[in-house]
Design an enzyme around this catalytic site. Structure first.
Site, mmCIF file in Angstrom:
data_model
loop_
_atom_site.group_PDB
_atom_site.id
_atom_site.type_symbol
_atom_site.label_atom_id
_atom_site.label_comp_id
_atom_site.label_asym_id
_atom_site.label_seq_id
_atom_site.Cartn_x
_atom_site.Cartn_y
_atom_site.Cartn_z
ATOM 1 N N VAL A 17 -13.254 7.513 29.732
ATOM 2 C CA VAL A 17 -14.616 7.058 30.007
ATOM 3 C C VAL A 17 -14.794 5.689 29.378
ATOM 4 C CG1 VAL A 17 -17.075 7.471 29.600
ATOM 5 C CG2 VAL A 17 -15.558 9.390 30.124
ATOM 6 N N GLU B 21 -17.191 -1.050 24.419
ATOM 7 C CA GLU B 21 -16.102 -1.269 25.355
ATOM 8 C C GLU B 21 -14.801 -1.590 24.616
ATOM 9 O OE1 GLU B 21 -17.048 -4.487 27.882
ATOM 10 O OE2 GLU B 21 -17.471 -5.901 26.269
ATOM 11 N N ASN B 22 -13.682 -1.307 25.293
ATOM 12 C CA ASN B 22 -12.340 -1.529 24.758
ATOM 13 C C ASN B 22 -12.075 -0.744 23.477
ATOM 14 O OD1 ASN B 22 -11.795 -3.414 26.845
ATOM 15 N ND2 ASN B 22 -12.826 -5.026 25.665
ATOM 16 N N ARG B 23 -12.839 0.333 23.289
ATOM 17 C CA ARG B 23 -12.697 1.196 22.110
ATOM 18 C C ARG B 23 -12.958 0.461 20.795
ATOM 19 N NH1 ARG B 23 -13.218 4.257 25.824
ATOM 20 N NH2 ARG B 23 -12.054 6.192 26.133
ATOM 21 N N MET B 24 -13.669 -0.667 20.878
ATOM 22 C CA MET B 24 -14.059 -1.391 19.662
ATOM 23 C C MET B 24 -15.450 -0.906 19.243
ATOM 24 S SD MET B 24 -11.570 -3.320 18.719
ATOM 25 C CE MET B 24 -12.256 -4.644 17.723
#
Length: 224
Positions: free
Chosen positions: A20, A201-204
């Protein structure tokens, strides 16, 4: 994405491919309330407004005397500067854990908002007066169930539980105000850390944590 076995039959969802994209708003120190209680109440209110199912549900993690962990979902029924409270049977597995290892962790998992809050700290029993006040607010059916169920105990079948409930219903048939069972009450977690997690976003992701040190609270940022 679905994976297929060699014989062509559906082998189920390909778990590594499930993903996701989190596109939540940013969370910085300047966005936080002065206290963790105010910030948690703010996010709870926003979860309610967003229609999150059971927004006060939280995953409680405990451990037994040998360090073996266990987790289950409970409902937060109290929030104050003293901590957060939930109620249960004092003979349950979770209560045995908490009586032995007086430390616990809970997580509010608001998946739809790409948010979660984790609290960790020592536990204490909620006093009898506060327990009685909450008990009085419960539906009669829930009160009867608390009397009937030997929570976490092994029972032979469903009929055994239903029979126990019928016995309790007859016992309190002429009682307007059912008293709380002596084996039932609340636990309060007095947090040492409270982490607010916002998916990005981008797992940051943004992770901001209130930490209690020498009686004072400070805020620190954690790497995602």
């Amino acid at each position: 994405m679905t994976e297929f076995a060699a014989d062509g039959k559906n082998a189920g969802v390909v778990l590594p491919a499930m993903r996701v994209s989190y596109e939540g708003t940013s969370l910085d120190v300047s966005d936080l309330a002065d206290t963790w209680t105010e910030q948690l109440q703010r996010w709870l209110d926003e979860a309610v407004a967003a229609g999150v199912p059971e927004p006060n549900a939280m995953v409680l993690a405990t451990a037994d005397d040998e360090g073996r962990p266990s987790s289950r979902t409970v409902l937060c029924k109290g929030l104050s500067e003293r901590g957060i409270a939930f109620y249960t049977n004092y003979t349950s597995a979770k209560s045995h854990h908490l009586s032995g290892v007086r430390y616990a962790s809970v997580t509010f998992p608001w998946y739809g908002l790409h948010r979660q809050v984790n609290l960790r700290g020592e536990v204490e029993k909620v006093d009898a007066a506060e327990t009685a006040e909450y008990w009085a607010s419960r539906p009669r059916g829930s009160q009867l169930g608390a009397w009937a169920s030997p929570q976490s105990g092994v029972v032979p079948d469903r009929r055994n539980l239903e029979n126990a409930l019928q016995v309790v219903e007859r016992r309190f048939a002429d009682t307007d105000e059912i008293p709380p069972p002596p084996h039932w009450g609340g636990w309060r977690i007095r947090p040492e850390t409270v982490e607010f997690w916002q998916g990005r976003e981008n797992r940051m992701h943004d992770r901001l944590r209130y930490v209690r040190h020498d009686g004072e609270w400070r805020i620190e940022r954690l790497a995602p």
